[in-house]
Design a protein around this motif. Sequence first.
Motif, PDB file in Angstrom:
ATOM      1  N   PHE A   1      -2.177  -2.757  -5.543  1.00  0.00           N
ATOM      2  CA  PHE A   1      -3.421  -2.697  -4.772  1.00  0.00           C
ATOM      3  C   PHE A   1      -4.283  -3.926  -5.042  1.00  0.00           C
ATOM      4  O   PHE A   1      -4.932  -4.453  -4.132  1.00  0.00           O
TER       5      PHE A   1
ATOM      6  N   LEU B   1       0.811  -1.214   0.000  1.00  0.00           N
ATOM      7  CA  LEU B   1       0.000   0.000   0.000  1.00  0.00           C
ATOM      8  C   LEU B   1       0.847   1.267   0.000  1.00  0.00           C
ATOM      9  O   LEU B   1       0.393   2.308  -0.458  1.00  0.00           O
TER      10      LEU B   1
ATOM     11  N   ASN C   1      -8.841   0.868   2.304  1.00  0.00           N
ATOM     12  CA  ASN C   1      -7.780   1.742   1.822  1.00  0.00           C
ATOM     13  C   ASN C   1      -7.312   1.314   0.432  1.00  0.00           C
ATOM     14  O   ASN C   1      -7.147   2.144  -0.470  1.00  0.00           O
TER      15      ASN C   1
ATOM     16  N   GLU D   1      -9.997   2.108  -2.209  1.00  0.00           N
ATOM     17  CA  GLU D   1     -10.067   3.534  -2.515  1.00  0.00           C
ATOM     18  C   GLU D   1      -8.931   3.950  -3.434  1.00  0.00           C
ATOM     19  O   GLU D   1      -9.142   4.687  -4.402  1.00  0.00           O
ATOM     20  N   LYS D   2      -7.729   3.471  -3.142  1.00  0.00           N
ATOM     21  CA  LYS D   2      -6.586   3.829  -3.991  1.00  0.00           C
ATOM     22  C   LYS D   2      -6.730   3.226  -5.385  1.00  0.00           C
ATOM     23  O   LYS D   2      -6.362   3.856  -6.374  1.00  0.00           O
TER      24      LYS D   2
ATOM     25  N   GLY E   1      -1.859   0.119 -10.508  1.00  0.00           N
ATOM     26  CA  GLY E   1      -2.816  -0.457  -9.562  1.00  0.00           C
ATOM     27  C   GLY E   1      -2.589  -1.922  -9.285  1.00  0.00           C
ATOM     28  O   GLY E   1      -3.382  -2.544  -8.577  1.00  0.00           O
TER      29      GLY E   1
ATOM     30  N   GLU F   1      -9.166   5.363  -7.270  1.00  0.00           N
ATOM     31  CA  GLU F   1      -8.522   6.613  -7.679  1.00  0.00           C
ATOM     32  C   GLU F   1      -7.637   6.399  -8.906  1.00  0.00           C
ATOM     33  O   GLU F   1      -7.653   7.205  -9.833  1.00  0.00           O
TER      34      GLU F   1
ATOM     35  N   ASP G   1       4.555   3.189  -4.669  1.00  0.00           N
ATOM     36  CA  ASP G   1       3.987   4.074  -5.695  1.00  0.00           C
ATOM     37  C   ASP G   1       3.836   3.292  -6.989  1.00  0.00           C
ATOM     38  O   ASP G   1       4.795   3.058  -7.709  1.00  0.00           O
TER      39      ASP G   1
END
Length: 145
Positions: A85, A75, A125, A128-129, A82, A132, A78
């Motif tokens: 995640f 998490l 979390n 959500e990431k 995705g 995004e 960078d």
Amino acid sequence: MYTLSKKKRRKKFYINGEKLINISHFDMKSHNSFSIDGITVSNIRIYSFDLAHPLVSNSVRIRFKKLLDLLTELLISDDDSGDTFREALNQIEKFRLIIKNKYRDFLNNKELSEMSNKLKLLRKNAEEKLIEINNSLMKSSGKGK
């Protein structure tokens, strides 16, 4: 009290003449086999909650700590695609299924709820990431005039 079985077979358990099919047990595998009454023992199957609970609790606690470390790394990283995640969500689901299928009968509700709450926060979390990232990818791939 213990029983030794030389053969790998399914034992049939009876209580008051009724056959019990699903009896919860914890398999404790031994890395080094040992001998009891001249019979080599490599696997131990524990049926008692009182005996299995401390073993299972310790094992799950160690696995959970490793999972939290892995999820924290995933998490924090960078990643613009995705993938990390998605991997975090997969690891959470995998751990949840292992606990549900293997260890649930030997853990207290308190232990299960604590782990569940922590995993829910991490899952939320990660989701959500991921949303995004997906939204930013959709905006950047849109056609402009």
